[in-house]
Design an enzyme around this catalytic site. Structure first.
Site, mmCIF file in Angstrom:
data_model
loop_
_atom_site.group_PDB
_atom_site.id
_atom_site.type_symbol
_atom_site.label_atom_id
_atom_site.label_comp_id
_atom_site.label_asym_id
_atom_site.label_seq_id
_atom_site.Cartn_x
_atom_site.Cartn_y
_atom_site.Cartn_z
ATOM 1 N N ASP A 92 0.799 -1.217 0.000
ATOM 2 C CA ASP A 92 0.000 0.000 0.000
ATOM 3 C C ASP A 92 0.838 1.276 0.000
ATOM 4 O O ASP A 92 0.390 2.308 -0.480
ATOM 5 C CB ASP A 92 -0.914 0.004 1.235
ATOM 6 C CG ASP A 92 -1.858 -1.195 1.214
ATOM 7 O OD1 ASP A 92 -2.117 -1.757 2.296
ATOM 8 O OD2 ASP A 92 -2.337 -1.552 0.133
ATOM 9 N N ASP A 189 -0.836 -0.493 14.561
ATOM 10 C CA ASP A 189 -0.456 -0.316 13.154
ATOM 11 C C ASP A 189 1.032 -0.059 13.002
ATOM 12 O O ASP A 189 1.667 -0.557 12.104
ATOM 13 C CB ASP A 189 -1.203 0.890 12.571
ATOM 14 C CG ASP A 189 -2.041 0.493 11.386
ATOM 15 O OD1 ASP A 189 -2.975 1.229 11.057
ATOM 16 O OD2 ASP A 189 -1.743 -0.545 10.777
ATOM 17 N N ARG A 196 4.065 -5.874 8.018
ATOM 18 C CA ARG A 196 2.886 -5.856 7.170
ATOM 19 C C ARG A 196 3.208 -6.572 5.876
ATOM 20 O O ARG A 196 2.368 -7.171 5.245
ATOM 21 C CB ARG A 196 2.445 -4.425 6.886
ATOM 22 C CG ARG A 196 1.008 -4.358 6.412
ATOM 23 C CD ARG A 196 0.644 -2.965 5.947
ATOM 24 N NE ARG A 196 0.746 -2.018 7.036
ATOM 25 C CZ ARG A 196 1.389 -0.842 6.937
ATOM 26 N NH1 ARG A 196 1.979 -0.499 5.839
ATOM 27 N NH2 ARG A 196 1.443 -0.035 7.958
ATOM 28 N N GLY A 365 -2.002 3.421 7.391
ATOM 29 C CA GLY A 365 -1.014 2.673 8.147
ATOM 30 C C GLY A 365 0.305 3.390 8.367
ATOM 31 O O GLY A 365 1.190 2.854 9.031
ATOM 32 N N GLU A 366 0.468 4.567 7.810
ATOM 33 C CA GLU A 366 1.713 5.315 8.029
ATOM 34 C C GLU A 366 1.475 6.447 9.022
ATOM 35 O O GLU A 366 0.432 7.100 8.981
ATOM 36 C CB GLU A 366 2.199 5.941 6.706
ATOM 37 C CG GLU A 366 2.278 4.973 5.536
ATOM 38 C CD GLU A 366 3.507 4.094 5.589
ATOM 39 O OE1 GLU A 366 4.551 4.567 6.097
ATOM 40 O OE2 GLU A 366 3.429 2.935 5.138
#
Lengths: 409, 189
Positions: A92, A189, A196, A365-366
């Site tokens: 992603d 996360d 991930r 997610g960042e």
């Protein structure tokens, strides 16, 4: 091949995704992060992808990114007339760069119509998992053996995907395609970020330790419910509050305007709902179905439903209940668990003002800058073409990769 | 070398400061709080060992889900009864202090979670670990199915050599990726 294509088409239609068709064969730019998927990306390309694309008559150029934001810069400067599609051979993160790079261009309106594809290259990712989910097939993970099926590339389908514009603190506006998280989920996360790529389960001993000292996150949350009749793009001259002009954004001339959002120092419009409680365990805004490869956080979401699925958990939940929620989330069953502390609602925009001085907010997610954040959904802003590329590896490990090839409309 | 309740000598204080991650102030506070747990008779004896039940009345430990294991791990008693001398108590606070390194904390966390003290975390240990978190009553426990799912997830994540257990280095590897493990693993008086 044709029948597989039709199969995908019918799956997606039944998932509610709107489709259109293109007839031209594709010229693709393949962007790859060589570190993605534990370094498997390049191997996979050399062993399989290259051959399959060649056999399918797809002209492509492989571009290997060298650092963070390389892809973003590339896409910002590229001559897009040369390409029918941009395919991201990573997770992603690279897609995030490409989307934001496209929207930073002066010709963003044309640029964002460039179809985007994603090839998870041996590692799972949330978007691929979501797309797989929309097709109605049962879940698969990158490590599992798969049926070899040849190469399915439906060159004629395009589906659209929502993007959400995110304004956080003093940072420039970002476009997000997956999620916005604050609280417990954001903390988890971050620690999962490094693995991930492996499509790992989220439960580690570290998560349990965090559960042991469960934090409360204080903040004010407000949203514009999906049922609101506010039109998605209001011309600025009609708006008494001159919304578009007063939203300071470094990219004010690029990318669609956020007509639903007011500057943070202004009170919210009356059609917004303010959440009464101010103590939370987590807040999660989802616009695709999967938060991670194995976390079906918003089971009802489709790629272009035009909604942000807002999920939050109020403070006071027991550790057990929270643990049960996460376990249920693997199958998307958490919304039906009757958990009193969990709220799920569909919204079009939201504003979060955290009170705690320190914390983590993640976008796709960042980690992003911590501070007040506003978000607005832009329905179907980007196009993608979902199809299934199933290949059998020469060794025993099979890989499921999802090729989304977007088609220019 | 022992310490009575009366006074913590300067030399001893310095020595403790060097041997632990605690500051002098923290050591003095620990001494004060430990002394409060002693009976009148005990206050005159050197090296008094305080039974676990009394240690567990400390508010900082009372609500910690792993309190019993913590006492057990730091206890130097031959009976393995979780009782602590003042020096055991200091070791405990040192490991849980702000300044203790990730390596120390993860090492002790591992020992705390190793319920059967056999050097690895197997399914039994993990199950007990989860039960500590979820509570004792039937309503708060996970179902068998949920427990199985959770333990599978943990092992999938942490059991690198796939031997069905998590050893110390696998544990430390997983913990090192957890940015706020250090702040979660904290007891400060």
């Amino acid at each position: 091949m044709v029948c597989c294509g039709e199969l995908t088409l019918s799956f997606l239609s039944s998932a509610g995704a709107s489709m259109s068709v293109l007839s031209r064969p594709s010229r693709m730019m393949l962007l790859m992060n060589p570190q993605s998927g534990k370094g498997q990306a390049l191997t996979l390309y050399n062993n399989h992808i290259q051959r399959m694309l060649n056999e399918a008559g797809v002209t492509h150029t492989l571009v290997i990114t060298e650092r963070q934001n390389h892809a973003r810069e590339l896409v910002k400067e590229a001559d897009l007339s040369q390409w029918d599609a941009l395919v991201i051979m990573s997770g992603d993160g690279l897609l995030f760069e490409v989307i934001n790079g496209l929207l930073e261009r002066p010709d963003w309106e044309e640029a964002i119509r460039t179809p985007l594809g994603i090839l998870p290259s041996g590692s799972g990712n949330a978007l691929a998992a979501s797309i797989h989910h929309y097709s109605g097939a049962s879940p698969v993970f990158s490590e599992e053996l798969l049926v070899s099926c040849g190469f399915l590339l439906c060159q004629r389908l395009v589906a659209r995907m929502d993007l959400v514009s995110i304004h956080v603190a003093s940072s420039p506006r970002l476009f997000s395609f997956l999620s916005l998280a604050w609280g417990f989920v954001a903390d988890v996360d971050i620690e999962s970020e490094k693995y991930r790529q492996v499509g790992a389960a989220r439960f580690t001993i570290g998560t349990l330790v965090r559960l042991a000292s469960l934090h409360i996150y204080k903040g004010k949350l407000a949203y514009l419910p999906a049922s609101s009749l506010a039109p998605a793009s209001r011309p600025s001259k009609d708006s008494p509050l001159q919304r578009t002009e007063s939203m300071p954004s470094r990219s004010a001339t690029k990318g669609p305007s956020d007509s639903l959002l007011l500057p943070l120092d202004q009170p919210l419009p009356s059609d917004w709902v303010v959440v009464q409680e101010e103590d939370f365990v987590l807040m999660l805004a989802m616009y695709q179905s999967h938060l991670a490869e194995d976390l079906l956080a918003a089971p009802g979401a489709t790629s272009d439903d035009g909604f942000i699925h807002l999920i939050y958990v109020r403070a006071g939940i027991s550790r057990t209940a929270l643990l049960k929620l996460f376990l249920a989330m693997e199958k998307g069953a958490h919304l039906t668990t009757n958990c009193q502390h969990l709220v799920h609602t569909k919204v079009r925009a939201l504003r979060l003002e955290p009170h705690s001085p320190k914390g983590i907010i993640t976008v796709d997610g960042e980690v992003v800058e911590y501070g007040p954040v506003q978000a607005e959904v832009h329905r179907g802003l980007v196009g993608f073409m979902p199809s299934w590329l199933l290949c059998s590896m020469l060794e025993t490990v099979c890989v499921c990769v999802c090729v989304c090839v977007c088609v220019c409309v | 070398m022992g310490t009575t309740a009366s006074q913590l000598g300067k030399d001893l204080l310095s020595e403790y400061q060097e041997l632990t991650f605690l500051t002098k102030q923290e050591i003095l506070l620990a001494h004060k709080r430990f002394t409060e747990l002693l009976t009148k008779d005990e206050k005159d004896l050197p090296n008094t060992r305080v039974p676990a039940e009394r240690i567990l009345t400390l508010p900082e430990l009372k609500s910690n889900p792993f309190r019993k294991r913590i006492c057990h791990v730091f206890s130097t008693s031959e009976q393995k009864d979780g009782s602590l001398t003042f020096e055991d108590f200091l070791d405990l606070l040192s490991a849980f202090s702000d300044s203790a390194t990730l390596e120390i904390k993860s090492h002790y966390a591992f020992r705390i979670f190793d319920f059967d003290d056999d050097g690895t975390l197997d399914c039994g240990d993990l199950e007990k670990l989860v039960n500590c978190l979820t509570g004792e009553t039937d309503e708060t426990r996970l179902t068998t199915e949920e427990m199985r799912q959770l333990i599978n997830n943990i092992l999938e994540e942490s059991d690198i050599d796939k031997d069905g257990t998590v050893n110390l280095s696998e544990f430390q590897h997983v913990i090192s990726r957890s940015p706020d493990f250090v702040s979660s693993f904290k007891i400060v008086l």
